[in-house]
Design a protein around this motif. Structure first.
Motif, PDB file in Angstrom:
ATOM      1  N   ILE A  44     -75.933  42.339   9.624  1.00 21.25           N
ATOM      2  CA  ILE A  44     -75.665  40.911   9.800  1.00 21.25           C
ATOM      3  C   ILE A  44     -76.132  40.491  11.182  1.00 21.25           C
ATOM      4  N   ALA A  45     -76.924  39.425  11.220  1.00 18.15           N
ATOM      5  CA  ALA A  45     -77.451  38.905  12.483  1.00 18.15           C
ATOM      6  C   ALA A  45     -76.921  37.491  12.687  1.00 18.15           C
ATOM      7  N   PRO A  46     -75.770  37.353  13.338  1.00 18.17           N
ATOM      8  CA  PRO A  46     -75.241  36.012  13.611  1.00 18.17           C
ATOM      9  C   PRO A  46     -75.994  35.351  14.764  1.00 18.17           C
ATOM     10  N   GLY A  47     -76.035  34.024  14.705  1.00 21.37           N
ATOM     11  CA  GLY A  47     -76.435  33.250  15.865  1.00 21.37           C
ATOM     12  C   GLY A  47     -75.195  32.903  16.653  1.00 21.37           C
ATOM     13  N   SER A  48     -75.133  31.705  17.184  1.00 17.18           N
ATOM     14  CA  SER A  48     -73.966  31.282  17.968  1.00 17.18           C
ATOM     15  C   SER A  48     -72.766  31.042  17.057  1.00 17.18           C
ATOM     16  N   VAL A  49     -71.696  31.768  17.315  1.00 14.74           N
ATOM     17  CA  VAL A  49     -70.439  31.613  16.589  1.00 14.74           C
ATOM     18  C   VAL A  49     -69.372  31.283  17.638  1.00 14.74           C
ATOM     19  N   ALA A  50     -68.493  30.359  17.306  1.00 10.65           N
ATOM     20  CA  ALA A  50     -67.494  29.872  18.273  1.00 10.65           C
ATOM     21  C   ALA A  50     -66.412  30.925  18.503  1.00 10.65           C
ATOM     22  N   ASP A  57     -69.679  27.276  22.235  1.00 11.01           N
ATOM     23  CA  ASP A  57     -68.575  26.356  21.931  1.00 11.01           C
ATOM     24  C   ASP A  57     -68.894  25.474  20.730  1.00 11.01           C
ATOM     25  N   GLY A  58     -70.171  25.134  20.557  1.00  9.73           N
ATOM     26  CA  GLY A  58     -70.581  24.307  19.427  1.00  9.73           C
ATOM     27  C   GLY A  58     -71.109  25.114  18.261  1.00  9.73           C
ATOM     28  N   GLY A  59     -70.869  26.424  18.287  1.00 14.65           N
ATOM     29  CA  GLY A  59     -71.391  27.307  17.250  1.00 14.65           C
ATOM     30  C   GLY A  59     -70.606  27.231  15.948  1.00 14.65           C
ATOM     31  N   ILE A  60     -71.020  28.049  15.004  1.00 13.05           N
ATOM     32  CA  ILE A  60     -70.378  28.088  13.691  1.00 13.05           C
ATOM     33  C   ILE A  60     -68.927  28.523  13.862  1.00 13.05           C
ATOM     34  N   PRO A  61     -67.955  27.825  13.279  1.00 14.85           N
ATOM     35  CA  PRO A  61     -66.581  28.317  13.321  1.00 14.85           C
ATOM     36  C   PRO A  61     -66.503  29.743  12.760  1.00 14.85           C
ATOM     37  N   ALA A  62     -65.707  30.572  13.394  1.00 15.26           N
ATOM     38  CA  ALA A  62     -65.690  31.988  13.027  1.00 15.26           C
ATOM     39  C   ALA A  62     -65.332  32.209  11.563  1.00 15.26           C
ATOM     40  N   ASP A  63     -64.370  31.461  11.035  1.00 19.14           N
ATOM     41  CA  ASP A  63     -63.984  31.649   9.637  1.00 19.14           C
ATOM     42  C   ASP A  63     -65.104  31.241   8.679  1.00 19.14           C
ATOM     43  N   GLU A  64     -65.846  30.206   9.041  1.00 17.74           N
ATOM     44  CA  GLU A  64     -66.991  29.792   8.220  1.00 17.74           C
ATOM     45  C   GLU A  64     -68.075  30.860   8.238  1.00 17.74           C
ATOM     46  N   ALA A  65     -68.349  31.397   9.419  1.00 17.58           N
ATOM     47  CA  ALA A  65     -69.348  32.457   9.532  1.00 17.58           C
ATOM     48  C   ALA A  65     -68.927  33.689   8.729  1.00 17.58           C
ATOM     49  N   ALA A  66     -67.650  34.058   8.815  1.00 23.22           N
ATOM     50  CA  ALA A  66     -67.155  35.231   8.088  1.00 23.22           C
ATOM     51  C   ALA A  66     -67.272  35.039   6.583  1.00 23.22           C
ATOM     52  N   ARG A  67     -66.965  33.846   6.116  1.00 26.21           N
ATOM     53  CA  ARG A  67     -67.081  33.563   4.680  1.00 26.21           C
ATOM     54  C   ARG A  67     -68.531  33.725   4.210  1.00 26.21           C
ATOM     55  N   GLU A  68     -69.470  33.218   5.007  1.00 25.50           N
ATOM     56  CA  GLU A  68     -70.885  33.352   4.672  1.00 25.50           C
ATOM     57  C   GLU A  68     -71.318  34.815   4.679  1.00 25.50           C
ATOM     58  N   MET A  69     -70.823  35.571   5.643  1.00 27.10           N
ATOM     59  CA  MET A  69     -71.153  36.992   5.717  1.00 27.10           C
ATOM     60  C   MET A  69     -70.655  37.759   4.498  1.00 27.10           C
ATOM     61  N   VAL A  70     -69.400  37.529   4.141  1.00 37.32           N
ATOM     62  CA  VAL A  70     -68.817  38.275   3.026  1.00 37.32           C
ATOM     63  C   VAL A  70     -69.433  37.843   1.699  1.00 37.32           C
ATOM     64  N   ASP A  71     -69.778  36.576   1.561  1.00 36.48           N
ATOM     65  CA  ASP A  71     -70.507  36.134   0.364  1.00 36.48           C
ATOM     66  C   ASP A  71     -71.804  36.931   0.209  1.00 36.48           C
ATOM     67  N   ALA A  72     -72.532  37.089   1.316  1.00 40.30           N
ATOM     68  CA  ALA A  72     -73.812  37.799   1.272  1.00 40.30           C
ATOM     69  C   ALA A  72     -73.616  39.289   0.999  1.00 40.30           C
ATOM     70  N   ILE A  73     -72.568  39.884   1.571  1.00 40.94           N
ATOM     71  CA  ILE A  73     -72.255  41.284   1.292  1.00 40.94           C
ATOM     72  C   ILE A  73     -71.970  41.468  -0.194  1.00 40.94           C
ATOM     73  N   ALA A  74     -71.202  40.545  -0.763  1.00 41.34           N
ATOM     74  CA  ALA A  74     -70.863  40.618  -2.180  1.00 41.34           C
ATOM     75  C   ALA A  74     -72.108  40.544  -3.063  1.00 41.34           C
ATOM     76  N   LEU A  75     -73.136  39.889  -2.583  1.00 43.94           N
ATOM     77  CA  LEU A  75     -74.404  39.777  -3.314  1.00 43.94           C
ATOM     78  C   LEU A  75     -75.356  40.933  -3.018  1.00 43.94           C
ATOM     79  N   ASN A  76     -74.870  41.920  -2.250  1.00 44.20           N
ATOM     80  CA  ASN A  76     -75.647  43.105  -1.887  1.00 44.20           C
ATOM     81  C   ASN A  76     -76.892  42.782  -1.066  1.00 44.20           C
ATOM     82  N   GLN A  77     -76.846  41.703  -0.292  1.00 44.15           N
ATOM     83  CA  GLN A  77     -77.960  41.408   0.592  1.00 44.15           C
ATOM     84  C   GLN A  77     -77.978  42.422   1.728  1.00 44.15           C
ATOM     85  N   ARG A  78     -79.164  42.862   2.076  1.00 47.79           N
ATOM     86  CA  ARG A  78     -79.272  43.942   3.052  1.00 47.79           C
ATOM     87  C   ARG A  78     -79.383  43.441   4.491  1.00 47.79           C
TER      88      ARG A  78
END
Length: 271
Positions: free
Chosen positions: A179-185, A208-229
């Motif tokens: 997982i390669a996050p950009g700016s996360v709050a 400070d203006g980055g992706i809210p952490a819970d939103e970023a985590a949801r996106e990450m886990v969605d992608a993991i569930a889809l087996n994205q590498r």
């Protein structure tokens, strides 16, 4: 995808992305193992989760403590299904001014000890024939970013290790996700090391203006569930830069095919 009754072990789980991932996996039915240096903060995260939890505090630089925690995590519910290598520290300082000890510390925490964490679980997952290994790298692990030379070196290296490990495990049933996050709050900028190794103590407008952490985590886990590498979680220019350097699935497939055709066995036979 539900992760019902699976055990997810997250390092760097006392705040930020780690704590948000704990909340997201718990919401999808997982049991959570939380690790970090601050036992009180880990306990606060655990208390807020509506699932079974286990807190295993340790400093990732302490190999003996990590090994002991690995044994406890595996024994707790009979195995670890998801391992998230998330612990890390960022940097704010130019290469010209940065003390070499800062490089050593950041690379130890963000690269060497994240590898050590996963290495402790490779035999366990490979022998079981299942599991997920998740590496929290960064867009700065795909694109060199000014004032983060040590951080970029570590995060690029983490991706290299993960990609090679994925190839080795491609016939085992174990999935490897980067997982390669950009700016996360989060407090990542406040906790970043400066050129002399001290904590920066203040944040950046981008963070400070980055992706809210819970939103970023949801996106990450969605992608993991889809087996994205390889998973880019970013917005705007950071997303565009990450996508430009994103590894095509075709590359992963070609390397996995080499392994499937007996590359490892041939190399080991040659000694």
């Amino acid at each position: 995808m539900s992760f019902d009754k699976q055990v997810a072990w997250i390092t760097g789980a006392s705040s930020g992305i780690g704590a948000a991932l704990a909340r997201e996996f718990a919401a999808r039915g997982a049991r959570i193992v939380l690790s970090g240096r601050d036992e009180a903060r880990l306990s606060a995260v655990a208390t807020a989760l509506d699932t079974e939890t286990l807190c295993l505090p340790f400093d990732v630089r302490d190999d003996a403590a990590m090994a002991a925690a690995t044994g406890e995590a595996i024994a707790w519910q009979g195995g670890v299904d998801i391992a998230v290598a998330n612990a890390g520290v960022s940097q704010r300082g130019t290469a010209r001014k940065t003390d070499m000890q800062v490089y050593r510390e950041i690379i130890a925490i963000d690269l060497t000890q994240q590898i050590a964490f996963i290495q402790g679980l490779v035999p366990h997952m490979a022998d079981r024939g299942s599991g997920r290994m998740v590496f929290i790298s960064s867009v700065a692990g795909k694109v060199g970013v000014p004032m983060r030379t040590a951080y970029c070196a570590a995060k690029f290296g983490l991706i290299g290790y993960a990609d090679a490990l994925r190839a080795e495990l491609s016939q085992s049933g174990v999935e490897v996700h980067v997982i390669a996050p950009g700016s996360v709050a989060t407090d990542v900028s406040r906790n970043a090391l400066t050129a002399d190794g001290s904590k920066r103590g203040k944040s950046d407008p981008a963070i400070d203006g980055g992706i809210p952490a819970d939103e970023a985590a949801r996106e990450m886990v969605d992608a993991i569930a889809l087996n994205q590498r390889e998973i880019i979680v970013a917005r705007g220019m950071e997303e565009a830069l990450g996508k430009l350097r994103q590894t095509p699935d075709q590359v992963f497939d070609q390397v996995a095919a080499i392994v499937a055709n007996g590359y490892i066995e041939k190399m080991e036979a040659e000694g």
